[in-house]
Design a protein around this motif. Structure first.
Motif, PDB file in Angstrom:
ATOM      1  N   LYS A  22      -0.304  10.347 -27.306  1.00 10.87           N
ATOM      2  CA  LYS A  22      -1.369   9.650 -27.857  1.00 10.87           C
ATOM      3  C   LYS A  22      -2.869  10.134 -27.507  1.00 10.87           C
ATOM      4  CE  LYS A  22      -1.283   5.374 -29.408  1.00 10.87           C
ATOM      5  NZ  LYS A  22      -1.442   5.233 -30.732  1.00 10.87           N
ATOM      6  N   ARG A  23      -2.672  11.138 -26.506  1.00 12.38           N
ATOM      7  CA  ARG A  23      -4.045  11.827 -25.792  1.00 12.38           C
ATOM      8  C   ARG A  23      -4.801  10.817 -25.362  1.00 12.38           C
ATOM      9  NH1 ARG A  23      -4.234  17.165 -25.729  1.00 12.38           N
ATOM     10  NH2 ARG A  23      -6.530  17.009 -25.785  1.00 12.38           N
ATOM     11  N   GLU A  24      -4.519   9.561 -24.732  1.00  9.60           N
ATOM     12  CA  GLU A  24      -5.542   8.391 -24.283  1.00  9.60           C
ATOM     13  C   GLU A  24      -6.086   8.891 -23.223  1.00  9.60           C
ATOM     14  OE1 GLU A  24      -5.764   5.585 -25.775  1.00  9.60           O
ATOM     15  OE2 GLU A  24      -3.989   5.606 -27.249  1.00  9.60           O
ATOM     16  N   THR A  25      -7.529   8.311 -23.266  1.00  9.72           N
ATOM     17  CA  THR A  25      -8.308   8.595 -22.205  1.00  9.72           C
ATOM     18  C   THR A  25      -8.708   6.914 -21.752  1.00  9.72           C
ATOM     19  OG1 THR A  25      -9.272  10.511 -22.806  1.00  9.72           O
ATOM     20  CG2 THR A  25     -10.614   9.223 -21.622  1.00  9.72           C
ATOM     21  N   GLY A  26      -8.711   6.882 -20.404  1.00  5.71           N
ATOM     22  CA  GLY A  26      -9.162   5.516 -19.900  1.00  5.71           C
ATOM     23  C   GLY A  26      -8.362   5.164 -18.579  1.00  5.71           C
ATOM     24  N   LEU A  27      -8.244   3.960 -18.379  1.00  7.18           N
ATOM     25  CA  LEU A  27      -7.757   3.264 -17.023  1.00  7.18           C
ATOM     26  C   LEU A  27      -6.636   2.455 -17.334  1.00  7.18           C
ATOM     27  CD1 LEU A  27      -8.339   2.635 -13.983  1.00  7.18           C
ATOM     28  CD2 LEU A  27      -9.718   0.828 -14.923  1.00  7.18           C
ATOM     29  N   LEU A  28      -5.610   2.784 -16.438  1.00  4.75           N
ATOM     30  CA  LEU A  28      -4.177   1.803 -16.426  1.00  4.75           C
ATOM     31  C   LEU A  28      -4.302   1.069 -14.995  1.00  4.75           C
ATOM     32  CD1 LEU A  28      -1.539   0.841 -17.325  1.00  4.75           C
ATOM     33  CD2 LEU A  28      -0.196   2.789 -16.040  1.00  4.75           C
ATOM     34  N   GLU A  29      -4.350  -0.076 -15.109  1.00  5.73           N
ATOM     35  CA  GLU A  29      -4.473  -0.961 -13.955  1.00  5.73           C
ATOM     36  C   GLU A  29      -3.019  -1.368 -13.906  1.00  5.73           C
ATOM     37  OE1 GLU A  29      -7.797  -3.505 -13.214  1.00  5.73           O
ATOM     38  OE2 GLU A  29      -8.604  -2.722 -15.129  1.00  5.73           O
ATOM     39  N   LEU A  30      -2.456  -1.421 -12.688  1.00  2.78           N
ATOM     40  CA  LEU A  30      -1.126  -1.909 -12.214  1.00  2.78           C
ATOM     41  C   LEU A  30      -1.393  -2.885 -11.152  1.00  2.78           C
ATOM     42  CD1 LEU A  30       1.771  -1.384 -13.040  1.00  2.78           C
ATOM     43  CD2 LEU A  30       1.729   0.483 -11.072  1.00  2.78           C
ATOM     44  N   SER A  31      -0.683  -3.935 -11.257  1.00  4.81           N
ATOM     45  CA  SER A  31      -0.728  -5.180 -10.454  1.00  4.81           C
ATOM     46  C   SER A  31       0.972  -5.626  -9.806  1.00  4.81           C
ATOM     47  CB  SER A  31      -1.304  -6.357 -10.949  1.00  4.81           C
ATOM     48  OG  SER A  31      -1.452  -7.108 -10.056  1.00  4.81           O
ATOM     49  N   SER A  32       0.713  -5.458  -8.482  1.00  9.47           N
ATOM     50  CA  SER A  32       2.227  -6.101  -7.842  1.00  9.47           C
ATOM     51  C   SER A  32       2.010  -7.085  -6.914  1.00  9.47           C
ATOM     52  CB  SER A  32       3.072  -4.850  -7.424  1.00  9.47           C
ATOM     53  OG  SER A  32       2.378  -4.416  -6.252  1.00  9.47           O
ATOM     54  N   GLN A  33       3.072  -7.818  -6.342  1.00  7.16           N
ATOM     55  CA  GLN A  33       2.377  -8.713  -5.135  1.00  7.16           C
ATOM     56  C   GLN A  33       1.991  -8.002  -4.024  1.00  7.16           C
ATOM     57  OE1 GLN A  33       6.286 -11.112  -4.610  1.00  7.16           O
ATOM     58  NE2 GLN A  33       5.769 -12.034  -6.508  1.00  7.16           N
ATOM     59  N   SER A  34       2.216  -6.828  -3.680  1.00  6.94           N
ATOM     60  CA  SER A  34       1.837  -6.129  -2.511  1.00  6.94           C
ATOM     61  C   SER A  34       0.620  -5.003  -2.723  1.00  6.94           C
ATOM     62  CB  SER A  34       3.099  -5.167  -1.833  1.00  6.94           C
ATOM     63  OG  SER A  34       3.479  -4.280  -2.921  1.00  6.94           O
ATOM     64  N   ASP A  35       0.485  -4.773  -4.099  1.00 10.72           N
ATOM     65  CA  ASP A  35      -0.746  -3.808  -4.069  1.00 10.72           C
ATOM     66  C   ASP A  35      -1.260  -3.844  -5.638  1.00 10.72           C
ATOM     67  OD1 ASP A  35      -0.555  -2.077  -1.705  1.00 10.72           O
ATOM     68  OD2 ASP A  35       1.319  -1.401  -2.330  1.00 10.72           O
ATOM     69  N   ALA A  36      -2.349  -3.227  -5.823  1.00 11.26           N
ATOM     70  CA  ALA A  36      -3.107  -2.794  -6.954  1.00 11.26           C
ATOM     71  C   ALA A  36      -3.132  -1.454  -7.092  1.00 11.26           C
ATOM     72  CB  ALA A  36      -4.342  -3.560  -7.170  1.00 11.26           C
ATOM     73  N   GLY A  37      -2.985  -0.912  -8.227  1.00  9.37           N
ATOM     74  CA  GLY A  37      -3.067   0.248  -8.661  1.00  9.37           C
ATOM     75  C   GLY A  37      -3.849   0.681  -9.791  1.00  9.37           C
ATOM     76  N   VAL A  60       0.992   8.120  -7.616  1.00  9.77           N
ATOM     77  CA  VAL A  60       1.835   8.025  -8.717  1.00  9.77           C
ATOM     78  C   VAL A  60       3.228   7.904  -8.292  1.00  9.77           C
ATOM     79  CG1 VAL A  60       2.399   9.223 -10.925  1.00  9.77           C
ATOM     80  CG2 VAL A  60       0.019   9.309 -10.054  1.00  9.77           C
ATOM     81  N   ARG A  61       3.765   8.746  -7.330  1.00 10.17           N
ATOM     82  CA  ARG A  61       5.049   8.495  -6.881  1.00 10.17           C
ATOM     83  C   ARG A  61       5.654   7.219  -6.598  1.00 10.17           C
ATOM     84  NH1 ARG A  61       5.476  14.521  -4.224  1.00 10.17           N
ATOM     85  NH2 ARG A  61       5.658  15.748  -6.177  1.00 10.17           N
ATOM     86  N   PHE A  62       4.643   6.739  -5.741  1.00 13.11           N
ATOM     87  CA  PHE A  62       5.129   5.277  -5.188  1.00 13.11           C
ATOM     88  C   PHE A  62       4.982   4.286  -6.394  1.00 13.11           C
ATOM     89  CE2 PHE A  62       3.143   1.296  -3.854  1.00 13.11           C
ATOM     90  CZ  PHE A  62       4.488   0.731  -3.013  1.00 13.11           C
ATOM     91  N   ALA A  63       4.021   4.496  -7.142  1.00 16.56           N
ATOM     92  CA  ALA A  63       3.892   3.517  -8.396  1.00 16.56           C
ATOM     93  C   ALA A  63       5.192   3.522  -9.169  1.00 16.56           C
ATOM     94  CB  ALA A  63       2.682   3.779  -9.084  1.00 16.56           C
ATOM     95  N   GLU A  64       5.685   4.632  -9.420  1.00 15.41           N
ATOM     96  CA  GLU A  64       6.942   4.608 -10.040  1.00 15.41           C
ATOM     97  C   GLU A  64       8.240   4.166  -9.617  1.00 15.41           C
ATOM     98  OE1 GLU A  64       7.096   9.078 -11.131  1.00 15.41           O
ATOM     99  OE2 GLU A  64       5.796   8.640 -12.783  1.00 15.41           O
ATOM    100  N   THR A  65       8.006   3.800  -8.054  1.00 18.11           N
ATOM    101  CA  THR A  65       9.103   3.095  -7.591  1.00 18.11           C
ATOM    102  C   THR A  65       9.217   1.614  -7.795  1.00 18.11           C
ATOM    103  OG1 THR A  65       8.178   2.940  -5.369  1.00 18.11           O
ATOM    104  CG2 THR A  65       9.310   4.979  -5.657  1.00 18.11           C
ATOM    105  N   LEU A  66       8.097   1.071  -8.151  1.00 17.41           N
ATOM    106  CA  LEU A  66       7.944  -0.585  -8.361  1.00 17.41           C
ATOM    107  C   LEU A  66       8.737  -0.713  -9.422  1.00 17.41           C
ATOM    108  CD1 LEU A  66       4.089  -0.510  -7.928  1.00 17.41           C
ATOM    109  CD2 LEU A  66       5.830  -1.173  -6.300  1.00 17.41           C
ATOM    110  N   VAL A  67       9.316  -1.867  -9.203  1.00 19.59           N
ATOM    111  CA  VAL A  67      10.299  -2.470 -10.510  1.00 19.59           C
ATOM    112  C   VAL A  67       9.544  -3.818 -11.010  1.00 19.59           C
ATOM    113  CG1 VAL A  67      12.451  -1.259  -9.499  1.00 19.59           C
ATOM    114  CG2 VAL A  67      11.678  -3.554  -8.642  1.00 19.59           C
ATOM    115  N   ASP A  68       8.802  -4.392 -10.128  1.00 19.57           N
ATOM    116  CA  ASP A  68       8.127  -5.777 -10.609  1.00 19.57           C
ATOM    117  C   ASP A  68       6.660  -5.614 -10.370  1.00 19.57           C
ATOM    118  OD1 ASP A  68       8.063  -8.526 -11.299  1.00 19.57           O
ATOM    119  OD2 ASP A  68       8.232  -9.274  -9.429  1.00 19.57           O
ATOM    120  N   ALA A  69       5.853  -5.123 -11.420  1.00 19.45           N
ATOM    121  CA  ALA A  69       4.630  -5.051 -11.563  1.00 19.45           C
ATOM    122  C   ALA A  69       4.326  -5.334 -13.032  1.00 19.45           C
ATOM    123  CB  ALA A  69       4.088  -3.670 -11.032  1.00 19.45           C
ATOM    124  N   SER A  70       3.016  -5.552 -13.207  1.00 20.55           N
ATOM    125  CA  SER A  70       2.272  -5.788 -14.629  1.00 20.55           C
ATOM    126  C   SER A  70       1.108  -4.543 -14.608  1.00 20.55           C
ATOM    127  CB  SER A  70       1.988  -7.123 -14.701  1.00 20.55           C
ATOM    128  OG  SER A  70       0.967  -7.696 -13.988  1.00 20.55           O
TER     129      SER A  70
END
Length: 71
Positions: A22-37, A60-70
């Motif tokens: 979709k060639r999106e421009t913007g911000l993806l916010e990721l939230s887990s119990q231990s970190d925010a991305g 990015v590599r660390f975030a791709e290992t997260l299994v429980d984040a929103s």
């Protein structure tokens, strides 16, 4: 485009593909119990990222290992 969900339903590699197609421009916010991305996108490409103390490709590599984040 504003979307919300869970990584368990939409893994990051799938989100990257959607954003790229979709060639999106913007911000993806990721939230887990231990970190925010934060992932900064331009024309569908991740141009910068931070998760805790990690930056760039390491974040990015660390975030791709997260299994429980929103996002």
């Amino acid at each position: 485009m504003i979307i919300k969900g869970r990584i368990s339903d939409y893994p990051l590699p799938l989100l990257w593909e959607i954003f790229l197609n979709k060639r999106e421009t913007g911000l993806l916010e990721l939230s887990s119990q231990s970190d925010a991305g934060y992932f900064f996108l331009k024309d569908g490409q991740v141009i910068d990222a931070e998760v805790g103390r990690l930056r760039g490709v390491e974040a990015v590599r660390f975030a791709e290992t997260l299994v429980d984040a929103s996002f």
